[in-house]
Design a protein around this motif. Structure first.
Motif, mmCIF file in Angstrom:
data_model
loop_
_atom_site.group_PDB
_atom_site.id
_atom_site.type_symbol
_atom_site.label_atom_id
_atom_site.label_comp_id
_atom_site.label_asym_id
_atom_site.label_seq_id
_atom_site.Cartn_x
_atom_site.Cartn_y
_atom_site.Cartn_z
ATOM 1 N N HIS A 1 0.836 -1.209 0.000
ATOM 2 C CA HIS A 1 0.000 0.000 0.000
ATOM 3 C C HIS A 1 0.870 1.259 0.000
ATOM 4 C CE1 HIS A 1 -3.220 2.805 0.877
ATOM 5 N NE2 HIS A 1 -2.531 3.245 1.903
ATOM 6 N N GLN B 1 2.354 1.393 -3.697
ATOM 7 C CA GLN B 1 1.355 1.589 -4.760
ATOM 8 C C GLN B 1 0.004 1.927 -4.130
ATOM 9 O OE1 GLN B 1 1.456 -2.285 -6.385
ATOM 10 N NE2 GLN B 1 3.407 -2.018 -7.426
ATOM 11 N N PRO B 2 -0.165 3.156 -3.632
ATOM 12 C CA PRO B 2 -1.429 3.472 -2.952
ATOM 13 C C PRO B 2 -2.636 3.504 -3.884
ATOM 14 C CG PRO B 2 -0.023 5.417 -3.071
ATOM 15 C CD PRO B 2 0.776 4.276 -3.604
ATOM 16 N N LEU B 3 -2.418 3.715 -5.181
ATOM 17 C CA LEU B 3 -3.559 3.782 -6.101
ATOM 18 C C LEU B 3 -4.083 2.402 -6.468
ATOM 19 C CD1 LEU B 3 -2.311 6.645 -8.452
ATOM 20 C CD2 LEU B 3 -3.927 6.781 -6.553
ATOM 21 N N THR B 4 -3.204 1.424 -6.599
ATOM 22 C CA THR B 4 -3.660 0.072 -6.944
ATOM 23 C C THR B 4 -4.000 -0.756 -5.705
ATOM 24 O OG1 THR B 4 -1.375 -0.706 -7.028
ATOM 25 C CG2 THR B 4 -2.357 0.015 -9.095
ATOM 26 N N THR C 1 -5.522 -0.299 -2.752
ATOM 27 C CA THR C 1 -6.409 0.522 -1.920
ATOM 28 C C THR C 1 -6.863 -0.286 -0.705
ATOM 29 O OG1 THR C 1 -8.321 -0.218 -3.165
ATOM 30 C CG2 THR C 1 -7.228 1.802 -3.936
ATOM 31 N N LYS D 1 -9.215 -3.082 -1.746
ATOM 32 C CA LYS D 1 -8.574 -4.238 -2.385
ATOM 33 C C LYS D 1 -7.864 -5.109 -1.352
ATOM 34 C CE LYS D 1 -5.714 -5.679 -6.228
ATOM 35 N NZ LYS D 1 -6.039 -7.035 -5.955
ATOM 36 N N LYS E 1 -8.758 0.026 7.063
ATOM 37 C CA LYS E 1 -8.446 1.462 7.024
ATOM 38 C C LYS E 1 -7.669 1.889 8.264
ATOM 39 C CE LYS E 1 -12.181 2.983 4.011
ATOM 40 N NZ LYS E 1 -13.433 3.732 3.905
#
Length: 200
Positions: free
Chosen positions: A149, A152-155, A157, A160, A173
């Motif tokens: 995470h 690659q925070p965009l992929t 998430t 996911k 979270k």
């Protein structure tokens, strides 16, 4: 033979005077010490002051302690009638709703998922795990999820990660917000001549 550096004459005089002063003080302190100790020991000890005498007038009747004891054991009829009018009704909460979540939690714990990521067992001497309960992570999986995470925070998430590891979205979270994996940064030296630690 011991070598001593030469001292100035004033330092030698001061040193001799301080030694002589210490001797004089010691002599006065220890002078007639035994006699002074015996004199202090043989003194009469001071007597404690006499206690104040309390005179109780004979007309006072029984002692105050007896009155208090009598009041404690005496029944108070108005208070007893008020106490009889008090009625407490207690009901237990329904036992059925509390038992169903326990069954649900035990069924959730019985559901297990295979490991997504694990460390090699032989090198670390760890127990060989093949699966974990749903909603839980091993340390290796948690570090893998946190680092993926972070990179690659965009992929990767939270949704996911929660789906991949069968976690609750709220817990995922919180995990990503409050836990950060260690990050090693190697800072190159500013000059070429600076010493570096070589790996072996």
């Amino acid at each position: 033979m011991k070598f001593e550096p030469p001292r100035s004459p004033s330092a030698a005089v001061f040193s001799n005077m301080s030694n002589m002063g210490a001797r004089v003080v010691r002599m006065f302190r220890n002078f007639n010490l035994e006699n002074r100790v015996y004199r202090e020991i043989s003194k009469e000890k001071p007597q404690a002051a006499p206690r104040h005498t309390v005179t109780v007038p004979p007309s006072a009747g029984p002692s105050p302690g007896a009155e208090a004891e009598e009041l404690v054991h005496k029944k108070n009829d108005p208070l007893l009638t008020l106490l009889k009018s008090v009625y407490v009704e207690s009901t237990d909460p329904a036992a059925a709703p509390t038992e169903t979540p326990k069954e649900d939690s035990s069924s959730k714990e019985s559901e297990r998922r295979p490991l997504k990521f694990s460390l090699p067992v032989d090198s670390y001497g760890l127990v060989d795990l093949t699966d974990v309960p749903k909603g839980k992570l091993t340390i290796a999986e948690a570090l893998k999820a946190l680092s993926s995470h972070q990179r690659q925070p965009l992929t990767m998430t939270p949704e996911k990660i929660a789906q991949d590891y069968c976690l609750d979205l709220k817990d995922t979270k919180a995990l990503l917000e409050f836990f950060i994996p260690f990050q090693v940064e190697i800072i190159p030296p500013k000059t070429e001549q600076a010493k570096q630690i070589k790996d072996s």
